[in-house]
Design an enzyme around this catalytic site. Sequence first.
Site, short mmCIF file in Angstrom:
data_model
loop_
_atom_site.label_atom_id
_atom_site.label_comp_id
_atom_site.label_asym_id
_atom_site.label_seq_id
_atom_site.Cartn_x
_atom_site.Cartn_y
_atom_site.Cartn_z
N SER A 556 36.69 31.76 51.45
CA SER A 556 37.78 32.73 51.49
C SER A 556 39.11 32.03 51.30
O SER A 556 39.25 30.83 51.60
CB SER A 556 37.79 33.46 52.84
OG SER A 556 38.95 34.22 53.02
N TYR A 569 37.88 34.04 62.20
CA TYR A 569 37.43 34.16 60.81
C TYR A 569 37.92 32.99 59.97
O TYR A 569 37.16 32.36 59.24
CB TYR A 569 37.93 35.49 60.24
CG TYR A 569 37.53 35.75 58.80
CD1 TYR A 569 36.25 36.20 58.49
CD2 TYR A 569 38.43 35.55 57.76
CE1 TYR A 569 35.89 36.45 57.16
CE2 TYR A 569 38.07 35.80 56.44
CZ TYR A 569 36.80 36.24 56.15
OH TYR A 569 36.45 36.48 54.84
#
Length: 679
Positions: A556, A569
Site C-alpha cells: 500500500s 494498517y
Amino acid sequence: MTAVEELLARAHALGSDPRNTNFAGGNASAKATANDPVTGHDVELMWVKGSGGDLGTLTAAGLAVLRLDRVKALVDVYPGVDREDEMVTAFDYCLHGKGGAAPSIDTAMHALVDAPHVDHLHPDSGIAIATAADGPALTERIFGARVVWVPWRRPGFQLGLDIAAIKAAHPDAIGCVLGGHGVTAWGESSQECERNSLDIIRTAERYIAEHGRPDPFGPVLHEPLPQEARRRRAAELLPVVRGLASTDARQVGHYTDTPEVLDFLSRAEHPRLAALGTSCPDHFLRTKVAPLVLDLPPDAPLEEALARLRELHARYREDYAAYYQRHATPDSPPMRGADPAIVLVPGVGMFSFGKDKQTARVAGEFYVNAINVMRGAEALSTYQPIPEAEKFRIEYWDLEEAKLRRLPKPKPLAGRVALVTGGGSGIGAATARRLAAEGACVVLADRDLAAAEKVAAELGATAHRPQDVAVAAGVDVTSEEQVQEAVRQAVLAFGGVDLVVNNAGLSLSRSLLETTLDDWDLQHDVMARGSFLVSRETARVLIDQGIGGDIVYISSKNAVFAGPNNVAYGAAKADQAHQVRLLAAELGGHGIRVNGINPDGVVRGSGIFASGWGANRAAVYGVEEEKLGEFYAQRTLLKQEVLPEHVAAAVFALTAGDLRVTTGLHIPVDAGVAAAFLR
C-alpha cells in the site's frame, strides 16, 4: 433432420461416452447431396469431423466439407505410401466453398468407404482386440464375418483404400478392427451407423468380461497408500516431478489416483507393460512413447523416492534422445522435448503433464485408456502394441508437425500456476481475472469460499472443464494449517505454483488512542503474518520445482506514507513492504523474484472499503462516501481514479517476462501521490 444435424447428433451420442472414444479421438462423417451455388446443380458432399475436434462437443463449424467426386478422383493421382503426406494438402483442392475445418488424416477413410455414414472410433475394448498378439483370430472368434480385421497401417490415404476394399469384399460386414489402432463402422443411415459402432464396442466389452482372465496384470505386490497418506505423498512429490518434467518447457501437472491407475500400479506386470508403451496413435501422441515409472515400493522414504526420480528422469531423457536418433531421418522435425508426459508412482498414482491443464488432464485420461486397453489385451491374449518405429513415424510425422504449427501462439502466462490470496473480491478477483486471461491457471484462496468459487466459475465458464482454468480454496491466511492445506490443494490441482500474489488484507481506521490490541493483532495477523505464511509455504514448492517463480505483495501507499488514524494498517503494510526486500535477497539464488505493488485509493470493487473502511476514511477527509474515489483521484498528480484492474495490470507487468531481471521493486499504483514517492 438434415445430414449435418444427424451427423452432429450421432457424434454427440458416441463422443459423450468415454467407453466409445477418447477426448478429441475418432471421427464421424455423412454424405449427402446439396446445391452448388456456382452451377445450380446438385453435388455430392461429405461432412467429416475436422482435425483436432472432439466428437462429444462437435459443432457444424468443426466439420470439414468436401466435394466427394474430387476426393474420389485423388485415387487416380495417389503417388503411393512413400508420398502419403502429400495427400493431406491435396484435400485442400477438394473443399466445398470455404471448406470449414481443416480435414484430418482420416478423411480418405470416410470418403472412399462406400457407405453414406462412417464412424472411426477409439474404444478401449476395440483397441484391446486391436493390440492383442492374436488380434486377427480374436476378431473372427468374437464377431464372425460381421467385422473384418485390417492389419496395422499408418492412418492416411492408403488405409482409406484398404478399408474401402475390405468393405467391397465383405458386403455383409458392419465394420472392421484396425490393428493397433481402433475400429471403423458404417451404415446406410446415421442411426444404422451408430448402432453398428455400438454393436462392435459392446460386443468386444462383453467378450472380454466373459472370457478374459480375472487378474491380467498379475498378483498384487504393493497395496496403494491410504487416501490421506497417498495425497500427502503426491503433494510432496509433485513439485519436484513437475520441475523435472519442465526441463525443456514449463508444464502444468495433473494428478490421477483413480482405482484403475492404483490397481495397475499395484500389480506385478505393470513395469513390463508400461515399458511397452501405448499403441493407438491418439494415445502415444499425448502420452509419449512410454511413461516414466518409479521402481520403488509405496512406503519408500521420501528422500529416497525423490533421488530415484531424479535418476530415472536423467535416464528417461537419454533413452528418449536415443529413440529419436534410432529413427530420425534427415527430413524429420527436430526433437521436441525429452521429458516424460506421464510419471507413474506405485501406491500414489499418476502425474501427467502438458502445456496447459487441459492438455495435462487429457494426457492422463489417455493413459487410463491405455491401461484399460492393456487389461483387455492381457485378459484375452498378450498385449502387443505397434512397433516403436511406427510410433516414431507418427510422433514425428510432417502432418503432426503441421498440426502443431497451426496452434495459436501461447499466451504470456501459459504454463504458469498462480495462487492469489483474497481472490474472491476486489483487487484479488481483478488480478485473478487478468492472470487467467493471460493464460495462467489460478487458485483463488479466500476466507469466503463461496466468493472465491463464484470467481473461479466465472474464469472457467468458457473452458471444456472450468477446473482446468481456476479452482477455489477456502483459507484463513492467519492459520498455518489452512495455508499449508491451500498450497497442497494448488499442487494437487495444477502440479505446483509459479506465481504468488499476497493480496489478502483488511483495514480498521482508528486513531492511536482508539486502536486496541485486538485491532493491532488482527491487521498484523492477516497482512504481516498471513503474507509470511503464504510466502514461506509457497517458497517450499517454488524451490522444490527448481524453475524459478514470482512472489508479489499487494502492499500500500501507506507502507511509505504517514497518514492520520492509520497506525495498525500502515505498520502492517510497512511490514509487508520490508518482507519484499528480505525475501528478494533470500530467494534470488533460486530464481525466485519478489516484488511489491503499492496501490492507493482503490475504492470501487474493494472489499476493504465496502466493509467500513470507506465510510471511515470519508469521514476523516470530510467527503461523502460515494464520492471517496473521486476525492482520491483529485489529490493525485494524474487526477485519475485507481481501479482494481490497474493493480492487476501491474502484477501482470511484473510477472509476464519483460521484467525478468527485476526483483525487490515496489511499484506505486496510485495515479501519482508525491508524498508516497519512493526515496
